[in-house]
Each structure stands twice: as C-alpha cells, then as structure tokens.
Design an enzyme around this catalytic site. Structure first.
Site, PDB file in Angstrom:
ATOM      1  N   GLY A 173       0.819  -1.216   0.000  1.00 32.10           N
ATOM      2  CA  GLY A 173       0.000   0.000   0.000  1.00 32.10           C
ATOM      3  C   GLY A 173       0.846   1.255   0.000  1.00 32.10           C
ATOM      4  O   GLY A 173       0.566   2.213  -0.740  1.00 32.10           O
ATOM      5  N   GLU A 226      10.902   3.067   5.743  1.00 29.00           N
ATOM      6  CA  GLU A 226      10.713   1.617   5.916  1.00 29.00           C
ATOM      7  C   GLU A 226      11.806   1.139   6.867  1.00 29.00           C
ATOM      8  O   GLU A 226      12.998   1.336   6.611  1.00 29.00           O
ATOM      9  CB  GLU A 226      10.799   0.898   4.558  1.00 29.00           C
ATOM     10  N   CYS A 282       4.246  -8.850   1.869  1.00 26.99           N
ATOM     11  CA  CYS A 282       3.960  -9.644   0.663  1.00 26.99           C
ATOM     12  C   CYS A 282       5.234 -10.076  -0.042  1.00 26.99           C
ATOM     13  O   CYS A 282       5.408 -11.247  -0.366  1.00 26.99           O
ATOM     14  CB  CYS A 282       3.074  -8.833  -0.282  1.00 26.99           C
ATOM     15  N   CYS A 338       3.318 -13.416   0.533  1.00 21.85           N
ATOM     16  CA  CYS A 338       2.820 -13.995  -0.732  1.00 21.85           C
ATOM     17  C   CYS A 338       3.915 -14.515  -1.652  1.00 21.85           C
ATOM     18  O   CYS A 338       3.814 -15.628  -2.181  1.00 21.85           O
ATOM     19  CB  CYS A 338       2.023 -12.954  -1.515  1.00 21.85           C
ATOM     20  N   ALA A 382      10.095   5.282  11.526  1.00 21.53           N
ATOM     21  CA  ALA A 382       9.512   6.615  11.717  1.00 21.53           C
ATOM     22  C   ALA A 382       8.452   6.555  12.808  1.00 21.53           C
ATOM     23  O   ALA A 382       7.641   5.624  12.848  1.00 21.53           O
ATOM     24  CB  ALA A 382       8.884   7.102  10.417  1.00 21.53           C
ATOM     25  N   TYR A 408      -5.736 -19.136   6.472  1.00 24.41           N
ATOM     26  CA  TYR A 408      -4.965 -19.184   5.226  1.00 24.41           C
ATOM     27  C   TYR A 408      -3.545 -19.730   5.452  1.00 24.41           C
ATOM     28  O   TYR A 408      -3.089 -20.621   4.761  1.00 24.41           O
ATOM     29  CB  TYR A 408      -4.729 -17.761   4.706  1.00 24.41           C
ATOM     30  N   GLU A 435      -2.058 -23.373   4.124  1.00 24.16           N
ATOM     31  CA  GLU A 435      -1.091 -23.311   3.013  1.00 24.16           C
ATOM     32  C   GLU A 435       0.226 -23.967   3.416  1.00 24.16           C
ATOM     33  O   GLU A 435       0.794 -24.770   2.658  1.00 24.16           O
ATOM     34  CB  GLU A 435      -0.842 -21.843   2.615  1.00 24.16           C
ATOM     35  N   ARG A 448      -8.186 -25.285  16.642  1.00 25.84           N
ATOM     36  CA  ARG A 448      -9.070 -25.249  17.811  1.00 25.84           C
ATOM     37  C   ARG A 448     -10.534 -25.539  17.480  1.00 25.84           C
ATOM     38  O   ARG A 448     -11.298 -25.907  18.363  1.00 25.84           O
ATOM     39  CB  ARG A 448      -8.950 -23.902  18.511  1.00 25.84           C
ATOM     40  N   GLY A 480      -3.090 -15.957  13.432  1.00 28.40           N
ATOM     41  CA  GLY A 480      -3.586 -14.622  13.121  1.00 28.40           C
ATOM     42  C   GLY A 480      -2.498 -13.568  13.145  1.00 28.40           C
ATOM     43  O   GLY A 480      -1.368 -13.823  13.558  1.00 28.40           O
ATOM     44  N   ASP A 535      -3.297  -3.519   5.695  1.00 34.07           N
ATOM     45  CA  ASP A 535      -3.677  -4.419   6.792  1.00 34.07           C
ATOM     46  C   ASP A 535      -3.893  -3.695   8.116  1.00 34.07           C
ATOM     47  O   ASP A 535      -4.664  -4.146   8.954  1.00 34.07           O
ATOM     48  CB  ASP A 535      -2.583  -5.480   7.012  1.00 34.07           C
ATOM     49  N   ALA A 557      -7.369 -16.235  -3.409  1.00 30.12           N
ATOM     50  CA  ALA A 557      -6.953 -17.630  -3.611  1.00 30.12           C
ATOM     51  C   ALA A 557      -6.285 -18.120  -2.345  1.00 30.12           C
ATOM     52  O   ALA A 557      -5.604 -17.357  -1.662  1.00 30.12           O
ATOM     53  CB  ALA A 557      -5.978 -17.720  -4.776  1.00 30.12           C
TER      54      ALA A 557
HETATM   55  P1  NDP Z   1      -6.471 -16.043  10.007  1.00 30.04           P
HETATM   56  O1  NDP Z   1      -7.113 -14.972  10.776  1.00 30.04           O
HETATM   57  O2  NDP Z   1      -6.930 -16.349   8.624  1.00 30.04           O
HETATM   58  O3  NDP Z   1      -6.525 -17.407  10.832  1.00 30.04           O
HETATM   59  C1  NDP Z   1      -6.107 -17.491  12.156  1.00 30.04           C
HETATM   60  C2  NDP Z   1      -6.367 -18.907  12.632  1.00 30.04           C
HETATM   61  O4  NDP Z   1      -5.844 -19.071  13.950  1.00 30.04           O
HETATM   62  C3  NDP Z   1      -7.847 -19.238  12.706  1.00 30.04           C
HETATM   63  O5  NDP Z   1      -8.013 -20.567  12.282  1.00 30.04           O
HETATM   64  C4  NDP Z   1      -8.158 -19.080  14.181  1.00 30.04           C
HETATM   65  O6  NDP Z   1      -9.188 -19.943  14.609  1.00 30.04           O
HETATM   66  C5  NDP Z   1      -6.856 -19.525  14.817  1.00 30.04           C
HETATM   67  N1  NDP Z   1      -6.621 -18.916  16.113  1.00 30.04           N
HETATM   68  C6  NDP Z   1      -6.740 -17.615  16.459  1.00 30.04           C
HETATM   69  N2  NDP Z   1      -6.399 -17.426  17.749  1.00 30.04           N
HETATM   70  C7  NDP Z   1      -6.047 -18.630  18.233  1.00 30.04           C
HETATM   71  C8  NDP Z   1      -5.601 -19.089  19.486  1.00 30.04           C
HETATM   72  N3  NDP Z   1      -5.450 -18.254  20.519  1.00 30.04           N
HETATM   73  N4  NDP Z   1      -5.322 -20.408  19.640  1.00 30.04           N
HETATM   74  C9  NDP Z   1      -5.478 -21.263  18.607  1.00 30.04           C
HETATM   75  N5  NDP Z   1      -5.905 -20.893  17.389  1.00 30.04           N
HETATM   76  C10 NDP Z   1      -6.195 -19.595  17.199  1.00 30.04           C
HETATM   77  O7  NDP Z   1      -4.939 -15.673  10.064  1.00 30.04           O
HETATM   78  P2  NDP Z   1      -3.705 -16.100   9.228  1.00 30.04           P
HETATM   79  O8  NDP Z   1      -2.590 -15.783  10.146  1.00 30.04           O
HETATM   80  O9  NDP Z   1      -3.813 -17.459   8.659  1.00 30.04           O
HETATM   81  O10 NDP Z   1      -3.731 -15.064   8.011  1.00 30.04           O
HETATM   82  C11 NDP Z   1      -3.825 -13.661   8.249  1.00 30.04           C
HETATM   83  C12 NDP Z   1      -4.387 -12.959   7.048  1.00 30.04           C
HETATM   84  O11 NDP Z   1      -3.398 -12.896   6.051  1.00 30.04           O
HETATM   85  C13 NDP Z   1      -5.570 -13.640   6.406  1.00 30.04           C
HETATM   86  O12 NDP Z   1      -6.784 -13.238   6.972  1.00 30.04           O
HETATM   87  C14 NDP Z   1      -5.468 -13.247   4.973  1.00 30.04           C
HETATM   88  O13 NDP Z   1      -6.234 -12.096   4.769  1.00 30.04           O
HETATM   89  C15 NDP Z   1      -3.993 -12.947   4.777  1.00 30.04           C
HETATM   90  N6  NDP Z   1      -3.388 -14.011   3.972  1.00 30.04           N
HETATM   91  C16 NDP Z   1      -3.776 -14.177   2.694  1.00 30.04           C
HETATM   92  C17 NDP Z   1      -3.246 -15.176   1.919  1.00 30.04           C
HETATM   93  C18 NDP Z   1      -3.714 -15.360   0.521  1.00 30.04           C
HETATM   94  O14 NDP Z   1      -4.323 -14.464  -0.032  1.00 30.04           O
HETATM   95  N7  NDP Z   1      -3.506 -16.526  -0.081  1.00 30.04           N
HETATM   96  C19 NDP Z   1      -2.220 -16.074   2.431  1.00 30.04           C
HETATM   97  C20 NDP Z   1      -1.889 -15.825   3.800  1.00 30.04           C
HETATM   98  C21 NDP Z   1      -2.445 -14.821   4.529  1.00 30.04           C
HETATM   99  P3  NDP Z   1     -10.752 -19.573  14.398  1.00 30.04           P
HETATM  100  O15 NDP Z   1     -11.048 -19.874  12.981  1.00 30.04           O
HETATM  101  O16 NDP Z   1     -11.450 -20.497  15.341  1.00 30.04           O
HETATM  102  O17 NDP Z   1     -10.901 -18.137  14.759  1.00 30.04           O
END
Ligand code: NDP
Length: 458
Positions: A18, A37, A45, A50, A117, A184, A188, A205, A270, A311, A349
C-alpha cells in the site's frame, strides 16, 4: 500553513504494497514525497508473505509433478529435496524484488529513509536512527501487520515456536513440523511442508478449518489436508511446549492431554497491526478492536492530516486491496480525482494443493442476505488425473440470487483455481447472471469450461 512550510507534502510510513503505491502515484502528481521503511522495501507480501510463500508452494508441488510425469511415461528418478539450495534461490529472488521496489521509489522521485519513523504530532515524525524530525502536510500510515503469538503466560514455551516470519528463515527442512491454526497461513504451510516430505501435523481449535469460507470449500480443504498426508488434530490447542535434546527436541502438550514431538512448531494464529512504537497517541490517532486504525471510505483516520491503508486498517488483509487503497488515496489527495476502493466481490486464492479460488458470498452468507438462492455445483476428476491415476478432484460452485439470477458467489477447488477465479471475478463484479454464464460458450477441453455448463440446481 502553506504546503511549503512542511518538509514534504506526503510522508508515508511503511514500504509495503500500500505504501509504495501511494508514494509513487502521489510523486507522479508532483507531490514532494518521503517514505520510511524500517525493515526491507516490499513489505510482508514481497519479503515474508505472498511471494516467498508462492515459491515454496511451487517447490512443494514439484514433488507431485514428478510422480505425475512418471505416470505419463517419463523416466523420473525421485531424489531428495535440497532445502537450502531452494531457500537460497528464493531469497535471492526476494532480494532482487526488494531492490526493484527501492529503485521504483527513487525513479519516481520519492525520498526513502531506511529507518523507523515515529509520529510525534499530527504533522511531525521522528526518524529513529538519525534522530531527525521531519514535517509533512499529509501522513499516510501503511505499516501493515505482523504475526501474533500468545504470551508465555498463556502458552508456556511459546518462545520455542516460529511464526510466518520465522518460517522463511529456516535453514534446514523440518523433519516433523506442527502447525497451529486453521486460517490461510496454517493450511497453506501444512500443504507446503507435507509436499516437501516433512511429517506435518495441523492443530486447529475448531472442528473445520477456514472459518468464514463456504462450507463446501471447508469440507474439501479439510479432507484434502488429510489426503496430502497431514495429520489433522481438531478441537485442540497446545497448552505447554518444552524443549530438550534429540532429533525432535520439541515436546508439545495439548489441552486434551495428548503429547506430540516435533523439531519445529509454527504458530499461524492470526496477525495484528504493526503499530508498536508508531506514536499513534502522540499524534492523536485513535485505534479500534485488536489495535486496528479505523478509517472511512477515503482511508481518513480521526486526525485530519493522517490517513491509513492496508492491513493496519483491518479491512481486507490482502495485497491487491492495500495497493488499491493506496492508489485511491493518491488519486484523491494529490491527483484531484477523489475515489474510494470498492471492497465488495474481492476474489482471493488459498494456495493449498490443489488451490482454492473464491469470490463473492458463501452459500450461508448469501442465504442470510437474500433468503432465496440457487446453488449449482459439480465435482469431477480432471482429465490429467485420469491418466496418471491421481485421486485429485475439481469442485466448482455457483451461488445465484434466485430473484434476479445474479451470480453472487463462485467457489472453486482445483489446479490453477487462483487463475480461474481472477477471470471469473470480472463476471461476478459486473453482476453477471446465470443466464449470461450459460450463454458463454465453453473452451474445450479445459476444467474451467464446467463453470459455463452447470445446468442442474442442487
Ligand atoms: P487467520 O485470521 O486467517 O486465521 C487465524 C487462525 O488461527 C484461525 O483458524 C483461528 O481460529 C486460529 N486462532 C486464532 N487465535 C487462536 C488461538 N489463541 N489459539 C489457537 N488458534 C487460534 O490468520 P492467518 O494468520 O492465517 O492469516 C492472516 C491474514 O493474512 C488472512 O486473513 C489473509 O487475509 C492474509 N493471507 C492471505 C493469503 C492469501 O491471499 N492466499 C495467504 C496468507 C495470509 P478460528 O477460525 O477459530 O478463529
């Protein structure tokens, strides 16, 4: 104050997707732009997201391709995978791209500070290494996010784990990896490591991965993980991690009482906005749930001179979205062409193997939004798989609003689904109807042709 009373017209914090787009376009409109930066140009990314992830997907998928080639008559000896050779090539490419990002800023006339910064007021920033204070008429926060992990109080031994930054710094291929999460990143990397020959366990979980996606996709991704050899442990979280010696030095205790061993544990639970040390309070910038910076449709924060994209705003955490938000900001603020980013029907994707491509609403969300919907779906063995004996299947689903036949969701699992959904997203974004899909002649023989030959409602 006039614009010449400031050092810059625009100061961008963050050299990711961005930030660099906003800086380059604004400079193109004649603005005096600087960008800071603190790590490496390119952001998550390019540096640890990515791009290197996709190379790891390719590396992993070559293993399957070797097996497929043998079935097609090629004499292929399947040797081992040289992790360090691959990683050093991948890092070389990441460095090349980072250099291109830097060069792109310079050639656009953006002054780049390789420094952290910090905001010290609505128009002022301090650069950490040089200690220099600079002023700008407008400031754009584009700092992105960072992986989140539980605290050592909540998960004793969490310091022995890696996250989605650490995974790109591995110097040896894990023998056995445990991945925690069901989003995601978790799914992956479970496929990546399983494909590379690492014994892989995914701990989630909930009971079904990819919460928020269409249920048909979730079911198939879940069974696809198992088919790829991933040991799936649901409804569990790690409760303690200890490290001792041996080939698999990590011992992981789950809340269910089970014990697992591995040499790496990756937390993919997350991400959070990367706003530590940014001086948001000093500048008066409000934050929202999870530390996000709330913004309006023009990416304006609560402070008149400060905007935020990507983000850190907690809208859609996707690279192309951050790029568009940054571009819209530049057009609005420096190009005399006010516009916003439309966050509806953004395709995405998931690079599991085979891929998932999705755009628009899931069946459940569409039913909730519109009540009456029609579902068209198909599942078949792709032509290539018939000859090589693979059990791989392709799944396609259209979610159609019954009252006007508009296709409001499309979901695909299959080879190159990411490529297919990009094309399909144009039709969905245009509001195409099922009749218009049907009126489109097929391209034969392809997998994608099935999307225009779906006849029967399910
Ligand atoms: P997500 O938010 O997609 O997933 C987090 C996962 O962790 C969920 O399954 C969640 O469970 C679980 N979780 C959260 N807190 C805990 C905890 N305390 N204990 C155990 N499990 C937990 O995050 P990601 O890190 O996978 O990805 C972040 C973002 O990055 C995505 O939302 C996406 O937008 C982006 N991304 C995009 C990609 C692409 O376009 N191909 C590739 C990688 C990332 P629950 O489902 O139960 O909440």
């Amino acid at each position: 104050m006039t614009s010449t009373d400031y050092d810059y017209d625009l100061f961008v914090i963050g050299g990711g997707s961005g930030g660099v787009r906003a800086a380059r376009i604004s400079a193109g409109y004649g603005a005096r732009v600087a960008l800071a930066e603190s790590y490496r140009m390119g952001g998550t990314c390019v540096i640890r997201g990515c791009v290197p992830k996709k190379y790891m997907v390719y590396a992993s998928d070559y293993g399957h391709k070797l097996d497929e080639a043998r079935a097609y008559g090629w004499e292929v000896q399947r040797g081992g995978f040289d992790f360090s050779t691959f990683m050093s090539r991948m890092h070389a490419e990441v460095s090349r791209l980072s250099g291109l990002y830097m060069a792109g800023q310079s050639s656009a006339g953006v002054e780049v500070f390789e420094d952290h910064a910090e905001l010290v007021g609505p128009h002022t920033l301090r650069l950490a290494s040089s200690g220099r204070t600079v002023s700008a008429r407008k400031i754009l926060i584009a700092v992105g996010g960072k992986p989140w992990r539980p605290s050592p109080e909540d998960l004793p031994g969490v310091e022995h784990t890696i996250d989605s930054n650490g995974v790109f710094e591995l110097t040896e291929q894990p023998r056995r990896i445990i991945i925690v999460g069901g989003g995601y990143i978790a799914v992956e990397f479970a496929h990546i490591f399983a494909g590379l020959g690492t014994e892989t366990t995914l701990i989630y979980r909930g009971d079904k991965v990819l919460r928020g996606f269409d249920d048909d996709i979730r079911d198939r991704v879940q069974s696809g993980l198992i088919a790829a050899g991933v040991q799936l442990v649901t409804q569990s979280v790690p409760s303690r991690i200890t490290r001792d010696g041996g080939r698999l030095p990590l011992q992981v205790e789950l809340d269910t009482g089970s014990l697992l061993r591995a040499d790496q544990l990756m937390m993919a639970v997350g991400r959070r906005p990367a706003t530590d040390g940014l001086g948001l309070e000093a500048a008066g910038v409000e934050t929202g749930p999870g530390g996000i910076i709330p913004v309006d449709e023009f990416s304006r924060t609560n402070v008149e001179s400060i905007w935020a994209v990507g983000d850190v705003t907690g809208r859609l955490e996707l690279t192309p979205v951050a790029i568009r938000e940054g571009h819209a900001f530049a057009d609005t603020e420096f190009g005399g062409h006010p516009r916003t980013m439309d966050h509806s029907n953004v395709a995405t994707a998931i690079f599991v193997q085979p891929e998932v491509g999705t755009v628009g609403l899931s069946e459940a969300d569409a039913r909730e939004a519109f009540g009456d919907i029609d579902i068209y779906k198909t599942e078949f063995r792709p032509m290539k798989a018939v000859l090589n004996g693979s059990t791989e299947r392709v799944f396609m689903k259209l979610v159609v609003r019954a009252r006007d036949e508009v296709v409001v969701g499309a979901h695909i699992i299959g080879p190159d689904a990411g490529e297919m959904i990009q094309m399909l997203a144009i039709a969905v974004k245009m509001g195409a109807t099922k009749t218009q899909f049907d009126a489109t002649c097929a391209v034969h023989p392809t997998m994608a042709e099935e999307i225009v030959t779906l006849r029967t409602k399910s």
